[in-house]
Design an enzyme around this catalytic site. Structure first.
Site, PDB file in Angstrom:
ATOM      1  CG  ASP B  11       0.943 -10.109   3.773  1.00  0.00           C
ATOM      2  OD1 ASP B  11       2.030  -9.718   3.315  1.00  0.00           O
ATOM      3  OD2 ASP B  11       0.607  -9.943   4.955  1.00  0.00           O
ATOM      4  CG  ASP B 104       5.160  -6.995   2.086  1.00  0.00           C
ATOM      5  OD1 ASP B 104       4.548  -5.934   2.252  1.00  0.00           O
ATOM      6  OD2 ASP B 104       5.597  -7.684   3.014  1.00  0.00           O
ATOM      7  CD  GLU B 105       0.366  -6.013   4.009  1.00  0.00           C
ATOM      8  OE1 GLU B 105      -0.852  -5.974   4.234  1.00  0.00           O
ATOM      9  OE2 GLU B 105       1.221  -5.545   4.787  1.00  0.00           O
TER      10      GLU B 105
END
Lengths: 155, 423
Positions: B11, B104-105
């Protein structure tokens, strides 16, 4: 419009910091790099600029009603294009900036702002920030209906 | 308990801000807020801005009062996708299975990490974190666990720039850890579910796993039960390397302010049709049902739909369909702030037999719109845009939006980042 700019330390050559006594303008924002601030609200406001390969610091706009220059800090692009500044022989300049300040909002500037330099009756040079009608985005962000003309970007 | 490969969750720490700092180092160490599509709200914040008390979704006029020294940056989803894809590339280099969960993960099979980097799992995860920082420039937090839920908990609780290897905990450490996490922190437990659980004195993750699985199922359906197993360390939700097929595809959003000008409303409809067709092309589908949803400030919204006899992605036909719905909505002289176009009843293009002849759709007032099965102009437009860039060639009907086209960052929205599992 724009009522202030901040310039990262890396944008100004070390030798010029001494020559223009810029160290008194140093601010550290949070834990970030050192920056130099130039605000319109100062008693004698000035702006840094690059013109024909030279780094200069000139008076920002004009507050004197008797030197035949517009009493303002900004030059609207529309008036410039309409020839209203023609008699002053304005020269376009680049105002380097990392951040600009408008109505209490600091926002990022990627390269810098456009400005014009004119001479007063004593041949002293003054710089005006070039402005244009604000985009919807800029207007929402700053609540100002004019924005500076930026180099290589529009907010 | 079945033995499965350890799962990792990576993350990014304040991703949008970190992405801006990659290309503008002067933003490092200072309070930064990234503004959304309108320039009104903070959609991402640096840890410095968070420490000053500014929360996500706060309007800029409040944020500047809370933190006068904050610097605000305009969003640029195209750049964020560039970095996101680079992160995916780095992960794909060290893991056989990677799930693109969001911009973003990412989830990944962590079993190979110790072999790739050497050392323990924790040491390997720390090296992966460093590699991500060096190659992409974005700081990340990493969680490793037996399940996706545990891995995500691990990364969430190690922020910023931390590593948590939960599968290596002893039973006592594990129980203490789960006890320290409120049940509302679990991904999939919203406010309502949290309230339901708290009514039954389930306040933290340890309380959650100590409850009976069937009781949890009754309370939170099988999704809740899956969470229960995942927290026990059993991997129920597998790493998905491709997205499940869409039931519907939607494009639209804010109109960049409100507008009551009919030409601009139509221009937005056409622009959104172009975006919708682009998304349908990406997924290789045609659609038969098309819906339009309009939001009007100080008024009730409007919604309508049209079902066609044949599935299609025809620009000409869809323009006619949505323009007709717009006319039907009676929005003339009424300001619209948001517009959403939705394509449903999707069919994969290789699974349907299309007619060789022209098909006709009749508008509400009986006007016929003819669709040719081969639209050479649309095909040419698609090819040029794929090569040159989005909206390089666009319909002349969208010329009434000069401000939108003057700013390239408007060309790209978060939903245009294809292939991720969730928003």
């Amino acid at each position: 419009m724009c009522q202030g700019i901040a310039l990262s330390q890396c944008e100004i050559p070390e030798s010029l910091i001494e020559r223009y006594e810029l160290s008194e303008r140093i601010i550290r924002r949070g834990e970030g790099n050192i920056e130099f601030r130039f605000l319109l609200a100062e008693r004698f406001p000035v702006l840094p600029l690059w013109h024909e390969g030279q780094f200069l610091i000139l008076s920002w706009g004009n507050r004197n009603r008797h030197n035949k220059l517009p009493v303002s800090a900004w030059c609207s692009q529309e008036s410039l294009e309409a020839g209203a500044w023609h008699h002053l022989r304005p020269r376009e300049v680049f105002i380097p900036a990392s951040f600009a300040w408008d109505r209490g909002v600091w926002y990022q500037v990627r390269e810098g702002l456009k400005g014009v330099v004119v001479k007063d009756c004593d041949r002293k040079q003054h710089v005006y920030v070039l402005t244009q009608p604000a985009t919807h985005y800029y207007e929402v962000m700053t609540r100002n209906n004019r924005e500076p003309v930026m180099v290589g970007e529009t907010i | 308990m079945p033995i499965s490969s350890p799962i990792g969750h990576l993350d990014s720490d304040c991703f949008y801000v970190s992405a801006e700092r990659v290309r503008f180092p002067c933003l490092r160490g200072i309070p930064v807020g990234v503004l959304g599509n309108q320039g009104a709200c903070v959609i991402a914040k640096s840890y410095e801005l968070k420490a000053a008390g500014v929360k996500t979704r706060v309007p800029i006029w409040e944020a500047r009062k809370i933190c006068p020294e904050a610097v605000f940056v305009k969003r640029d989803f195209r750049w964020y996708e560039v970095l996101s894809r680079k992160m995916l590339d780095v992960l794909a280099d060290v893991s056989p299975l990677v799930e693109y969960y969001s911009i973003d993960e990412m989830f990944f099979d962590a079993s190979e990490l110790p072999r790739v980097f050497g050392g323990s799992m924790r040491e390997a995860a720390l090296q992966l974190q460093q590699r991500m920082l060096q190659e992409v420039g974005v700081p990340v937090s990493i969680g490793i666990g037996e399940s996706k839920t545990m891995a995500k908990l691990g990364s969430d609780t190690s922020k910023p720039f931390g590593v948590h290897t939960l599968h290596e905990l002893t039973d006592k450490q594990r129980f203490d850890y789960l006890k320290s996490i409120p049940v509302g922190e679990l991904c999939g437990v919203g406010r309502r579910s949290q309230a339901k659980l708290e009514q039954h004195r389930i306040f933290n993750c340890l309380d959650f796993i100590r409850a009976d699985s069937k009781f949890i199922q009754n309370l939170l359906t099988i999704k809740g039960e899956a969470l229960w197993y995942e927290l026990q360390g059993e991997s129920i939700n597998k790493i998905a390397t491709s997205r499940p097929p869409h039931k519907a595809i939607s494009r639209g959003g804010s109109l960049g302010g409100k507008t009551a000008i009919a030409k601009q409303q139509h221009a937005w409809a056409v622009r959104n049709v172009e975006r919708l067709i682009e998304a349908m092309d990406f997924h290789g589908v045609f659609a038969r049902k098309f819906s339009l949803s309009l939001e009007r400030p100080n008024d009730y919204g409007w919604g309508g739909h049209v079902v066609l006899s044949e599935p299609t992605n025809s620009f000409k036909l869809l323009c006619a369909v949505f323009r007709e719905m717009l006319d039907r909505s009676d929005s003339r002289d009424k300001a619209i702030s948001h517009m959403h176009l939705i394509a449903e009843k999707l069919s994969y293009r290789n699974e349907i037999q299309r007619t060789l002849f022209e098909t006709t759709y009749s508008t509400h007032d009986g006007r016929p719109i003819t669709e040719s099965p081969i639209d050479q102009l649309a095909t040419l437009k698609q090819q040029i845009n794929q090569k040159v860039g989005r909206f390089a060639i666009r319909s002349g009907e969208t010329l009434h939006l000069p401000e939108i086209y003057a700013d390239e960052t408007n060309d790209y929205d978060i939903c245009d980042v294809q292939g991720k599992m969730c928003f």
